[in-house]
Design a protein around this motif. Structure first.
Motif, short mmCIF file in Angstrom:
data_model
loop_
_atom_site.label_atom_id
_atom_site.label_comp_id
_atom_site.label_asym_id
_atom_site.label_seq_id
_atom_site.Cartn_x
_atom_site.Cartn_y
_atom_site.Cartn_z
N LEU A 300 48.96 53.99 -33.39
CA LEU A 300 48.79 52.98 -34.43
C LEU A 300 49.61 53.33 -35.67
O LEU A 300 49.78 54.50 -36.01
CB LEU A 300 47.31 52.86 -34.80
N SER A 301 50.13 52.29 -36.32
CA SER A 301 50.96 52.48 -37.52
C SER A 301 50.47 51.56 -38.62
O SER A 301 51.13 50.62 -39.00
CB SER A 301 52.43 52.18 -37.20
N SER A 325 46.64 55.44 -39.71
CA SER A 325 47.98 55.58 -39.17
C SER A 325 48.10 56.90 -38.42
O SER A 325 47.70 57.95 -38.90
CB SER A 325 48.99 55.55 -40.31
N GLY A 326 48.65 56.82 -37.20
CA GLY A 326 48.82 58.01 -36.37
C GLY A 326 47.75 58.21 -35.33
O GLY A 326 47.85 59.10 -34.48
N ALA A 327 46.69 57.39 -35.35
CA ALA A 327 45.65 57.49 -34.33
C ALA A 327 46.20 57.05 -32.98
O ALA A 327 47.10 56.19 -32.90
CB ALA A 327 44.45 56.63 -34.72
N GLY A 394 43.89 65.40 -29.99
CA GLY A 394 44.27 64.09 -29.47
C GLY A 394 44.25 62.95 -30.45
O GLY A 394 44.51 61.80 -30.07
N ALA A 395 43.97 63.21 -31.76
CA ALA A 395 44.02 62.16 -32.80
C ALA A 395 43.28 60.89 -32.39
O ALA A 395 43.89 59.81 -32.29
CB ALA A 395 45.47 61.84 -33.16
N PRO A 396 41.97 60.95 -32.13
CA PRO A 396 41.24 59.75 -31.71
C PRO A 396 41.16 58.71 -32.82
O PRO A 396 41.23 59.03 -34.01
CB PRO A 396 39.85 60.29 -31.38
N VAL A 397 41.01 57.44 -32.43
CA VAL A 397 40.81 56.36 -33.39
C VAL A 397 39.48 56.57 -34.11
O VAL A 397 38.47 56.89 -33.48
CB VAL A 397 40.82 55.00 -32.68
N TYR A 455 46.33 60.31 -40.38
CA TYR A 455 46.45 61.55 -39.62
C TYR A 455 47.64 62.34 -40.15
O TYR A 455 48.71 61.79 -40.43
CB TYR A 455 46.65 61.27 -38.13
N GLU A 456 47.43 63.63 -40.32
CA GLU A 456 48.51 64.58 -40.57
C GLU A 456 48.54 65.48 -39.34
O GLU A 456 47.77 66.43 -39.21
CB GLU A 456 48.25 65.38 -41.84
#
Length: 664
Positions: A300-301, A325-327, A394-397, A455-456
């Motif tokens: 996602l952006s 952003s990044g999820a 895994g950067a979840p939403v 997200y970073e």
């Protein structure tokens, strides 16, 4: 804070307060239908103002011819008689007195209220004693005011003190102070009767509807425009009421089939061809899945839009949240659905965990997704924010939802720790996991001013903006940054007033109001950023305007607009100040601004309401729209045409923004 800080603001707001009253007391050509109820209809029910126009009488024992001309220009009626009062000492003399004088009749004797009511029904002038007054059979309130011993602007407040009476008669003494304009006494009286601002236009024009030929399924349309007030106006042969400045709004019933509507004003005429179909076609399009599942990963952006939805078709932003952003999430399907927020079809990805994301706000990769989990949580104060950091795999939403009791963080498809240590901070008292996520509970009376979620790498960062409070002294808004957006660009000029093309388009008024408000805010010490900079001709779309908000570093954003109703609605019943918000952290700003502007500028209060508008969907700061008034309402339009009123309105908006920070 020192009283002098708002001296200029309050003076300007006082002028605005005065100018909203309408009068039928001036002599006007016979062709002009000047009914008080018609002129005041836009400000009657549910507003701050009396339901009828006050009659103002200036008590001058011996006015000269020059004095009478001055009073006529001020819009008041001079009453030359004993002690400045039009006195009638015998009830039996009332008829002769009423026939002989164009003035209010004061009875210095015993007379019943029933007799007052009877006399007032027979003569269109007030009849009153020191305790009761009637006009047209209706009971009025009585106000006495001395211009020589009181501040003239206090008259404005007193005129609006009684909001429930059927009308008001004001008896003003201190004629010498008015003649010399002491403390602006004459200016206040002149403003109360709102001299016309439309002297330079004599042509017949119609702003609404904007097309001469169109189709509608409604049974009637409204025509709103301007004309030469010295000549009668007719709609298909029937005379139409106009204001002294030549503005009008008139309803025209439509028959099934073709309708021809002609407006005539002297030698000028306009003809409209309106088709009313006998049946309407269903415009709803059927939706069908058009794409196969591809099983890939969506990254996602987000740029601050609510891009992730929990249901389709999309019917409300309540079913959506701001995507960090990044999820990342696995794609289950791709198809088209209805976005009923703007009546369009959109492409969406069906994601895991029952979520949906707009395709044009996500990139697709072949990157495999590991099992998602939360490794650790931490929180602390970071440069004006209370920041929660969540280390994930895994950067979840995740979603940030504003609840009455606090902020709820929901990570989809993962499990995590049960504890988060919350250090001392102005916003939250503690945090705990529950079935729907991590709840950070507000301290009593605390509120945040928006948040940034991103997200970073694989670390989720949720930074809650800390509130700022107005200070003391001459620059109480020092250290506070405010974004002002003047709505609309040259390619989309916004709405228009009744006598288009002679009037100003909405975008011009928006920019003018924004720059005036910026001046007042800077005078209070605030740093102000204008979304269009130094030119009203900068071309921005709403989505582009919103992208300027976050990098500006502003603490709040206010998008300035003027309202309208289509020709299918009644323009005389739509009026007042409206503010719009889309997030809970923007609600108090919307309520404070709507109530404050209505109070300081004496404009009708409409509402502070939720609305799905792109410039309101800003997670990072309180962001609202203010609709200053209805340009399609001839009463409000006429008021806003006067430059001094626009200045006073801007002053009131600046004062209301100060109130918001003063209460933080």
């Amino acid at each position: 804070m020192k009283k002098t800080v708002f001296a200029a603001i309050l003076a300007a707001a006082a002028a605005a307060a005065a100018a909203i009253i309408f009068s039928n007391g001036k002599e006007t050509p016979p062709s002009i239908i000047t009914k008080t109820a018609y002129l005041a209809d836009g400000y009657a029910e549910g507003s701050l103002f009396p339901s009828e126009t006050p009659d103002l009488y200036l008590l001058d024992p011996a006015p000269s011819e020059d004095d009478l001309r001055l009073y006529a220009n001020l819009g008041v009626t001079a009453v030359p008689s004993d002690g400045g009062l039009a006195v009638c000492r015998e009830p039996s003399a009332a008829k002769a007195f009423a026939d002989a004088r164009n003035a209010a009749v004061f009875f210095d004797c015993e007379i019943s209220e029933e007799a007052l009511r009877f006399l007032s029904s027979a003569y269109e002038k007030p009849f009153f004693t020191d305790t009761a007054a009637y006009k047209g059979g209706k009971r009025l309130s009585v106000l006495t005011f001395d211009m020589s011993s009181r501040e003239p602007t206090e008259l404005i407040d007193e005129l609006y003190a009684d909001e429930k009476s059927d009308g008001l008669i004001a008896l003003i003494s201190g004629a010498d102070a008015v003649k010399k304009n002491e403390n602006g006494a004459a200016d206040v009286l002149s403003a109360l009767f709102m001299p016309s601002a439309r002297y330079d236009t004599k042509a017949l024009t119609v702003g609404i509807p904007s097309s001469r030929s169109f189709s509608t399924t409604r049974g009637a349309v409204w025509f709103t425009g301007g004309c030469d007030p010295e000549k009668p106006l007719y709609l298909n042969g029937a005379e139409v009421a106009v204001t002294p400045s030549g503005l009008f709004s008139v309803r025209a019933p439509l028959s099934p089939g073709k309708n021809v509507i002609t407006l005539e004003n002297g030698e000028n005429a306009l003809t409209f061809n309106i088709d009313r179909p006998t049946s309407a076609k269903n415009a709803e399009n059927s939706l069908a899945a058009a794409f196969e599942t591809d099983g890939k990963t969506a990254v996602l952006s987000s740029d601050g839009d609510p891009l992730v939805f929990t249901s389709v078709p999309i019917t409300s932003s309540a079913d959506a949240f701001y995507a960090p952003s990044g999820a990342k999430a696995k794609i289950i399907d791709r198809f088209r659905t209805k976005n009923r927020l703007n009546n369009t079809e959109v492409e969406v990805y069906a994601l895991e965990n029952g979520l949906f994301a707009l395709c044009d706000k996500a990139s697709v990769t072949d990157e495999p997704l590991p099992a998602r989990e939360i490794k650790s949580l931490s929180a602390g104060l970071e440069d004006g924010f209370f920041t929660v950091r969540v280390k994930t795999v895994g950067a979840p939403v995740f979603a940030v939802r504003e609840r009455e009791e606090g902020a709820l963080l929901t990570f989809y498809g993962v499990k995590g720790p049960v504890d988060l240590a919350v250090p001392e901070n102005p916003l939250f008292k503690d945090a705990s996991f529950r079935a729907d996520g991590l709840l950070l509970r507000f301290k009593e009376g605390a509120e945040h001013l928006g948040y940034i979620a991103k997200y970073e790498g694989d670390e989720a960062v949720i930074a809650f903006r800390l509130p700022k409070k107005a200070g003391d002294g001459e620059k109480p808004l020092a250290g506070i940054k405010i974004m002002l957006d003047a709505g609309h660009s040259p390619h989309v000029g916004g709405t228009q007033g009744p006598d288009w093309p002679n009037d100003l388009r909405e975008r011009v008024l928006n920019y003018r109001t924004a720059t005036l408000t910026a001046g007042y805010l800077r005078g209070l010490g605030a740093e102000v950023v204008l979304s269009r900079g130094d030119s009203e001709d900068v071309v921005y779309r709403a989505s582009e305007v919103k992208k300027t908000y976050l990098p500006s570093g502003a603490d709040i954003a206010v998008s300035i607009h003027y309202n309208a109703v289509s020709c299918e609605g009644d323009p005389l019943t739509r009026r007042g100040v409206l503010t719009i918000y889309a997030n809970a952290h923007s609600k108090r700003l919307a309520e404070t601004v709507a109530a404050g502007v209505s109070r300081y500028a004496r404009r009708p209060y409409k509402n502070a309401a939720f609305g799905d508008y792109i410039v309101c969907h800003v997670s990072s700061m309180p962001s609202i729209i203010i609709e200053c008034g209805y340009l399609t309402n001839i009463c409000e339009y006429d008021w806003f045409l006067k430059p001094e009123n626009g200045d006073a309105f801007a002053a009131s908006l600046a004062r209301s923004i100060y109130d918001y920070f003063a209460a933080s």
